[in-house]
Design a protein around this motif. Structure first.
Motif, mmCIF file in Angstrom:
data_model
loop_
_atom_site.group_PDB
_atom_site.id
_atom_site.type_symbol
_atom_site.label_atom_id
_atom_site.label_comp_id
_atom_site.label_asym_id
_atom_site.label_seq_id
_atom_site.Cartn_x
_atom_site.Cartn_y
_atom_site.Cartn_z
ATOM 1 N N ASP A 249 0.791 -1.108 -0.036
ATOM 2 C CA ASP A 249 0.076 -0.075 0.068
ATOM 3 C C ASP A 249 0.873 1.159 0.022
ATOM 4 O OD1 ASP A 249 -2.157 1.670 2.066
ATOM 5 O OD2 ASP A 249 -2.346 1.489 -0.126
ATOM 6 N N HIS A 250 1.948 1.218 -0.888
ATOM 7 C CA HIS A 250 2.779 2.298 -0.973
ATOM 8 C C HIS A 250 3.209 2.332 -2.216
ATOM 9 C CE1 HIS A 250 5.258 5.390 1.174
ATOM 10 N NE2 HIS A 250 6.412 4.778 0.269
ATOM 11 N N HIS A 251 3.121 3.477 -3.098
ATOM 12 C CA HIS A 251 2.921 3.484 -4.696
ATOM 13 C C HIS A 251 4.280 4.411 -5.099
ATOM 14 C CE1 HIS A 251 -0.935 1.872 -3.263
ATOM 15 N NE2 HIS A 251 -0.771 1.215 -4.582
ATOM 16 N N THR B 140 8.367 8.934 -2.308
ATOM 17 C CA THR B 140 8.062 9.436 -1.134
ATOM 18 C C THR B 140 6.868 9.117 -0.619
ATOM 19 O OG1 THR B 140 7.970 11.782 -0.588
ATOM 20 C CG2 THR B 140 6.656 11.447 -2.492
ATOM 21 N N THR B 141 6.548 9.507 0.894
ATOM 22 C CA THR B 141 5.495 9.081 1.530
ATOM 23 C C THR B 141 4.614 10.335 1.922
ATOM 24 O OG1 THR B 141 6.795 7.522 3.142
ATOM 25 C CG2 THR B 141 4.562 8.073 3.800
ATOM 26 N N TRP B 142 3.555 10.243 0.818
ATOM 27 C CA TRP B 142 2.703 11.316 0.766
ATOM 28 C C TRP B 142 2.145 11.961 2.353
ATOM 29 C CZ3 TRP B 142 -0.864 7.988 -2.496
ATOM 30 C CH2 TRP B 142 -0.013 7.547 -3.402
ATOM 31 N N HIS B 143 1.787 10.817 2.943
ATOM 32 C CA HIS B 143 1.142 11.430 4.082
ATOM 33 C C HIS B 143 1.857 11.963 5.300
ATOM 34 C CE1 HIS B 143 -2.827 9.887 3.323
ATOM 35 N NE2 HIS B 143 -2.295 8.771 2.654
HETATM 36 C C1 LIG Z 1 -5.066 4.834 1.900
HETATM 37 C C2 LIG Z 1 -3.909 4.459 1.466
HETATM 38 O O1 LIG Z 1 -3.592 3.658 2.373
HETATM 39 C C3 LIG Z 1 -3.055 5.552 1.363
HETATM 40 O O2 LIG Z 1 -3.531 6.464 0.633
HETATM 41 C C4 LIG Z 1 -1.824 5.224 0.808
HETATM 42 C C5 LIG Z 1 -1.504 4.637 -0.456
HETATM 43 N N1 LIG Z 1 -0.287 4.837 -1.157
HETATM 44 C C6 LIG Z 1 0.673 5.685 -0.789
HETATM 45 N N2 LIG Z 1 1.731 5.857 -1.555
HETATM 46 C C7 LIG Z 1 2.837 6.700 -1.114
HETATM 47 N N3 LIG Z 1 3.856 6.717 -1.773
HETATM 48 N N4 LIG Z 1 2.555 7.444 -0.016
HETATM 49 C C8 LIG Z 1 1.518 7.485 0.648
HETATM 50 O O3 LIG Z 1 1.185 8.171 1.483
HETATM 51 C C9 LIG Z 1 0.551 6.495 0.360
HETATM 52 N N5 LIG Z 1 -0.514 6.506 0.931
#
Ligand SMILES: C[C@H](O)[C@H](O)[C@H]1CNC2=NC(N)=NC(=O)C2=N1
Length: 104
Positions: free
Chosen positions: A57-59, A74-77
């Motif tokens: 769950d990391h794209h 990068t980690t968006w959150h």
């Molecule tokens: C709801 C879902 O778990 C989140 O939106 C995940 C999805 N994939 C993600 N990928 C990346 N690169 N960063 C994130 O913060 C992230 N959050």
């Protein structure tokens, strides 16, 4: 440490130094590229990237330039780099090694 806790620049540099072929672009991103013997092989690897990204769950951002696939993480959150970016890059490196081993 929580997987989604933002790393300091020093911690990010130390972590990325252990990732063969990856570099830190700036405060938020790491990047790595993989080369293949053909365009179809590169595209097949993108399919593997997608599976790993869904599993974690990391794209990543995925760039496809003919036989070269570039990933940026990068980690968006977290608004920056986290352990999850580093773990993801390690997984992609392992998948790449396995894929080219298969091509020999
Ligand atoms: C709801 C879902 O778990 C989140 O939106 C995940 C999805 N994939 C993600 N990928 C990346 N690169 N960063 C994130 O913060 C992230 N959050």
């Amino acid at each position: 440490m929580a997987k989604l806790e933002k790393l300091t620049a020093e911690a990010a540099d130390a972590a990325v130094a252990a990732l063969e072929g990856w570099t830190r672009q700036d405060e938020k991103w790491i990047s790595g590229s993989y080369r293949f013997g053909s365009f179809p092989a590169a595209i097949a690897f993108v399919g593997q990237i997608a599976e790993i990204a869904e599993e974690l769950d990391h794209h990543p951002f995925i760039g496809i330039d003919y036989k070269k696939v570039t990933l940026r993480l990068t980690t968006w959150h977290a608004g920056g780099l986290t352990a999850l970016d580093m773990a993801s890059a390690q997984r992609y490196n392992e998948a790449y090694k396995a894929s080219i081993a298969g091509q020999r």
